[in-house]
Design a protein around this motif. Structure first.
Motif: not given
Length: 209
Positions: A67-73
């Motif tokens: 839902y919030i791709p920038s938070l991956a990892g």
């Protein structure tokens, strides 16, 4: 055309749901200038939401990167510390609360039997049991029958050191179980306080305080 309308309607519903979620997150993060894209998986729909990356704990939500791709990892390193702190701690099993009773009664082995005596130098049977319990800070009834009536009944197979064993049909004699099939009692005028097997006399019942 009906199928196309159905797909459009489904997309509209997903967009509406995403918009509601975005509105909610926007309310939770007032006044934060930075923004990140919030996406609806499988739709290609997304919107920039101010402060969504700064919501406490948001990076630790399972699957949040969908839902919030920038938070991956970017799971917060504090999660491990939190998990360790929240892990249940198994307390050590407490020692028997009646060990003090056993220690007290054992210290009187050899003391004389005197009818009606309750220590500290001479005892009858229930005088010995009530005195030993008093040394551990517990007050129990004075007579053998009253002790048998007031204690919590236990099976002979479940005896623990410090439990009281009553003997004969009317619970007219009592002794303190000391473990390993042994007990200590003040039997009669011909016998001082002695440690002996629990089956030395006919058992009436066993109980615990």
């Amino acid at each position: 055309m009906a199928k196309h309308r159905s797909q459009n309607a489904g997309t509209t519903r997903r967009i509406a749901a995403a918009s509601a979620a975005v509105a909610t997150m926007s309310v939770l993060t007032p006044g934060i200038a930075s923004a990140a894209e919030v996406a609806v998986p499988g739709t290609g729909f997304g919107v920039e939401v101010q402060g969504v990356e700064n919501i406490p704990g948001v990076a630790n939500i399972p699957g949040v990167e969908q839902y919030i791709p920038s938070l991956a990892g970017q799971a917060a390193p504090a999660v491990e510390a939190f998990t360790a702190a929240a892990a249940p701690v198994t307390a050590a099993a407490p020692t028997s609360g009646n060990q003090a009773v056993v220690d007290a009664v054992r210290s009187k082995v050899g003391a004389p039997y005197v009818y009606g005596a309750a220590g500290p130098s001479a005892f009858d049977c229930s005088g010995l049991t009530s005195w030993a319990y008093a040394q551990s800070g517990k007050t129990i009834p004075r007579t053998s029958q009253a002790q048998a009536a007031a204690g919590q009944q236990v099976a002979i197979s479940d005896l623990q050191p410090g439990d009281i064993i009553a003997y004969y049909g009317g619970a007219s004699h009592v002794a303190i179980y000391t473990g390993n099939g042994m007990m200590i009692d003040a039997l009669n005028s011909g016998s001082p306080v002695t440690e002996r097997p629990i089956d030395y006399m006919p058992i009436h019942s066993a109980f615990r305080f």
